[in-house]
Design an enzyme around this catalytic site. Structure first.
Site, PDB file in Angstrom:
ATOM      1  CB  THR A  89      -0.616   0.433   1.295  1.00 16.01           C
ATOM      2  OG1 THR A  89       0.091   0.313   2.435  1.00 16.01           O
ATOM      3  CG2 THR A  89      -1.483  -1.195   1.625  1.00 16.01           C
ATOM      4  CD  GLU A 126      16.479  -1.934  -5.573  1.00 13.25           C
ATOM      5  OE1 GLU A 126      17.506  -2.801  -5.003  1.00 13.25           O
ATOM      6  OE2 GLU A 126      16.866  -1.083  -6.054  1.00 13.25           O
ATOM      7  CB  VAL A 182      14.746   5.128  -5.423  1.00  6.90           C
ATOM      8  CG1 VAL A 182      15.666   5.699  -6.184  1.00  6.90           C
ATOM      9  CG2 VAL A 182      15.212   5.087  -4.295  1.00  6.90           C
ATOM     10  CB  ALA A 224       9.814   1.042 -10.307  1.00  7.62           C
ATOM     11  CG  LEU A 276      15.685   0.546 -12.943  1.00 10.28           C
ATOM     12  CD1 LEU A 276      16.144   2.724 -12.857  1.00 10.28           C
ATOM     13  CD2 LEU A 276      16.199  -0.140 -13.904  1.00 10.28           C
ATOM     14  N   GLY A 308      -2.901   5.481 -15.632  1.00 11.16           N
ATOM     15  CA  GLY A 308      -1.874   4.981 -14.716  1.00 11.16           C
ATOM     16  C   GLY A 308      -0.623   5.444 -14.567  1.00 11.16           C
ATOM     17  CD  GLU A 351       1.144   8.175  -6.560  1.00  9.38           C
ATOM     18  OE1 GLU A 351       0.152   8.217  -5.649  1.00  9.38           O
ATOM     19  OE2 GLU A 351       2.636   8.107  -6.817  1.00  9.38           O
ATOM     20  CE  LYS A 405      10.160   7.411  -7.130  1.00 10.04           C
ATOM     21  NZ  LYS A 405       9.913   7.338  -8.223  1.00 10.04           N
TER      22      LYS A 405
END
Ligand code: ADP
Ligand code: ASP
Ligand code: MG
Length: 818
Positions: free
Chosen positions: A556, A607, A610, A612, A614, A666, A669, A684
């Site tokens: 979430t 992880e 920052v 996603a 990567l 999408g 946000e 981030k």
């Protein structure tokens, strides 16, 4: 002649007794059989409970006694035809009336001696033997009832009498010589002292009766029939994956039973061991199962240990004092005091400095032991040569058992490290010099987890089960479940990792299943079978389950969920999340989570905070841990902003339309201002800096806004779109200015000379940031080891698939470390 003992668990109901007869009938074709029986299951406990109630003057003892009476009378009616019933009823009633009379006396005078208690609780065996024998006769067997009070002779230690071995052996032989029936039914557990009083052999003592008879008669074997298919690698009530040990030597069996393997009463091994008589543990409900053979020379197997057992309800006494070394005969006096108080010591540890000694005893003996020790050392306590006695209760002992321990290196290391990794705190350790067991005292609440953890790593180490507790089943959550489903077989086969969803929840429902919620339709199952979601309840249940190798996955973006991580980590449950809130609050809170993870041997991984999926944070982590230092960072970290500026040319669609498109697809946000304000990017870069070792807060990062303030202040998202539509000229100008210089607009996060900022920048074609497609992210690290050419990480930085795979990666990294 063979000796078979059927435990209460085999005699729980008339149906079960019919199973017993099938076994006995088959075996009696070849041998004369001695059948030792326990009371029907639960009866000894009930008799004890009735006695205690009567002693307290509590009338409820009558109701309990009536229940017990009815149970026996019903068994007679169920098992026997009318003819046999009447004779037996009279005998059964006689015993029951005697119990009733005794308990009435106890109730009236409210006094219960151990002697009386023995008389009452021993009746369970007498009753069951009557009934079983009569049933055998009815079924056509030549059966006869025998009376152990004529040959099992003990001292007068009521409650747990000590057998007079020589006398008992001497009596058994002639007694049985005269018994000619094919089947001899003998009540277990009961015995007689030298003055003719009834005694009992201690709880579970029917096994002992059978062993004494088998040993005295030099029987070829002793069979213990119960409700499990042998002596198991661990208590099957706690460890579902426990399996029967095919063969085990006497000493290992003694250790296991001493440390709580209830399947065999510990003293039973000794008499048959002395005679080299094998013991078979068999299952009444699965008579064909091989069971366990306890004998002198078991065939070697590949297991490093034989079994794991546990004793619950333990208390630990710690006696310490700087001058303990100087107290004469210290240990001798301690153990003598305990022995005189009839407290049996289960485990002892003593520091080599001799400044403290620790003994584990049964919880029931705490008061007796305390009194005895304080009395024995009253002078030393008074003169403060000893510290006040430290008593800890609600503990348990777990023990690994093997007679091959001394030939194996690293067993204790492995034991303690797996317990530690699962957050199980060890209070005391003991390893006997015979090296047949290693035992550890732990918190009672942790027993199930400890047993399962140890069992898995010593017996099933090939497959490591990891329990996932997933909160959030939106886009990312569902994609993660799909990926888990797709990979689960591969992970089992190639990595020996068995990932299961043991708990799952979304905003509406929550569901737990220890066997694993089916991966192929986890969310449907949740919605179908789940109960109403309550985060607090979800966490309570997850912690109460206390499963080893547990990982909590927060999919979430909610603060309430992020706020629970500390409690989760403290419970030695790891946390994996794409939720950035916990890592971007106050520095102290972030640091606290890291510290908790260290202290409780849990893992905290994020992880996907920052870039996603990567490998940004893991790469950074490796650099820092290996001694590198971050000097500068330049990064494009917002997939959404990148998408917007890659699609907005100033000539075609308006800025507002491009943002709208990004929102619909999408990439932003639901409220695009979160992306456009740069807050997300700020978070981030803050995480990267904190992970690099800088103690920074969100406010330490400067942000130059590029959206006019009045748009940001719009009442709602709709109004915001209207507002930016009116500012098209402003956005167009930004792009045109960049185009005029041959540059592109990128939203960049920078860290340089100890300062961090985020903002829209015009990026020249020679910059690695210039050619960044779609939603890609890029991070450039300048470090001591990468001073000129930065370390570059680039790729898709948003989207459910890559985010889920980043979470998956974190899960696997944790699973490998568990
Ligand atoms: P009985 O009534 O047959 O004497 P018990 O209840 O005394 O049976 O002993 C059997 C029980 O012992 C099993 O049901 C099981 O729950 C428990 N147990 C504990 N540890 C072990 C173990 N290591 N192996 C087998 N059973 C065990
Ligand atoms: N019935 C006794 C007990 O429950 C003895 C036995 O079952 O072995 O302890
Ligand atoms: Mg038993």
């Amino acid at each position: 002649m063979k000796v078979l003992k059927f435990g209460g668990t085999s005699l729980g109901s008339p149906e079960n007794i019919k199973k017993v007869i099938a076994i006995v009938a088959k075996k009696s074709q070849n041998d004369q059989l001695i059948i030792v029986v326990s009371a029907f299951s639960g009866v000894t406990n009930q008799l004890q409970e009735c006695s205690r109630l009567a002693e307290k003057g509590d009338e409820n003892y009558k109701a309990q006694l009536d229940e017990l009476i009815n149970r026996h009378l019903e068994a007679v009616q169920d098992l026997l035809g009318a003819k046999a019933q009447s004779g037996l009823m009279a005998k059964v009633r006689l015993v029951l009336n005697e119990i009733e009379d005794i308990l009435k006396g106890v109730f009236l005078i409210q006094e219960l001696s151990n002697k009386t208690l023995d008389k009452v609780i021993g009746s369970g065996e007498v009753l069951s033997a009557f009934i079983v024998n009569e049933f055998f006769l009815q079924e056509g067997m030549k059966s006869n009832l025998i009376n152990p009070l004529e040959f099992i002779l003990t001292d007068s230690e009521f409650g747990k009498a000590n057998v007079d071995m020589a006398l008992t052996e001497e009596k058994i032989k002639p007694y049985f010589q005269n018994q000619k029936a094919d089947v001899l039914v003998c009540p277990g557990f009961v015995s007689k002292d030298l003055y003719g009083n009834s005694t009992t052999l201690g709880r579970g003592g029917s096994d002992y009766t059978a062993a004494l008879i088998a040993a005295a008669l030099d029987a070829p074997e002793l069979e213990i029939w119960t409700d499990v298919s042998g002596m198991m690698t661990a208590n099957p009530k706690y460890v579902k994956q426990a399996f029967a040990i095919p063969q085990i030597d006497y000493e290992e069996a003694m250790e296991l039973t001493h440390f709580g393997a209830k399947v065999l009463y510990p003293p039973s091994v000794h008499p048959v061991y002395k005679k080299g008589i094998p013991i078979y543990i068999k299952n009444t409900f699965e008579p064909d199962a091989e069971g366990t053979k306890i004998h002198e020379f078991p065939e070697p197997d590949s297991q490093s240990i034989k079994g794991i057992s546990c004793i619950e309800n333990i208390a630990l006494f710690n006696l310490s004092g700087s001058s303990m070394v100087g107290i004469p005969y210290f240990s001798h006096r301690l153990f003598e005091a305990l022995a005189q108080a009839k407290v049996s010591v289960i485990l002892i540890t003593q520091a080599s400095s001799e400044h403290s000694i620790c003994v584990a005893i049964d919880l029931e003996d705490v008061e007796k032991a305390k009194f005895a020790i304080e009395k024995a050392f009253s002078l030393e306590f008074k003169e403060e040569m000893l510290n006040p006695l430290y008593v800890e209760t609600d503990l348990a002992i777990v023990a690994l058992v093997s007679s091959q321990m001394k030939n194996q290196i690293g067993l204790s290391g492995k034991m303690f490290s797996v317990l530690g990794q699962n957050g199980i705190n060890i209070k005391a350790i003991a390893q006997g010099s015979s090296e047949k067991n290693i035992s550890a005292v732990i918190d009672k609440k942790q027993v199930k987890k400890a047993l399962n953890t140890l069992h898995e790593s010593f017996f099933l180490s090939d497959l490591k089960r990891v329990n996932l507790f997933i909160v959030g089943t939106g886009n990312v959550g569902q994609t993660l479940i799909d990926q888990l489903n797709q990979q689960s077989e591969y992970l089992k086969e190639h990595n020996q990792i068995d990932l299961r969803i043991s708990g799952i929840a979304n905003s509406r429902k929550m569901l737990f299943d220890l066997n694993g919620i089916p991966l192929e339709n986890a969310v449907e199952t949740l919605m179908e079978k789940g109960q109403k979601m309550d985060l607090e309840d979800f966490l309570l249940e997850m912690k109460a389950l206390n499963l080893r190798n547990s990982i909590f996955i927060d999919n979430t973006a909610h603060e309430v969920v992020a706020n629970t991580y500390a409690g989760v980590l403290e419970s030695s449950i790891s946390v994996v999340t794409p939720n950035k809130i916990a890592c971007t609050g106050k520095f102290g809170d972030y640091k606290n989570l890291k510290n908790l993870a260290l202290r409780y041997r849990s893992h905290f991984r994020f992880e996907t905070n920052v870039g996603a999926g990567l490998p940004v944070i893991n790469t950074l982590d490796d650099l820092i841990k290996s001694g590198d230092e971050v000097l500068g960072i330049q990064a494009v970290l917002s997939g959404s902003l990148n998408f917007i500026f890659n699609n907005y040319t100033g000539e075609g669609e308006s800025f507002a339309d491009v943002v709208k498109q990004a929102q619909v697809e999408g990439f932003t946000e639901p409220d695009p201002r979160i992306d456009l304000s740069g807050v997300d990017v700020k978070r981030k870069i803050l995480i990267l800096l904190r992970e690099s070792g800088f103690e920074m807060e969100l406010d330490d990062i400067d942000t130059i806004p590029f959206i006019p303030e009045k748009c940001m202040q719009a009442e709602n998202v709709e109004k915001f779109f209207e507002a930016i539509a009116k500012e098209e000229a402003h956005f167009k100008k930004l792009v045109e200015e960049a185009n005029a210089e041959g540059k592109k607009l990128k939203y960049v996060a920078t860290f340089e000379n100890g300062k961090a900022n985020t903002g829209l920048e015009k990026v020249a074609p020679d910059s690695p940031l210039y050619n960044l497609e779609g939603k890609d992210n890029i991070v450039l690290f300048n470090t001591k080891r990468y001073p000129e050419q930065p370390l570059v990480i680039k790729g898709a930085g948003a989207g459910a698939a890559v985010t889920a795979s980043g979470i998956f990666g974190d899960i696997i990294r944790i699973a490998n470390a568990l």
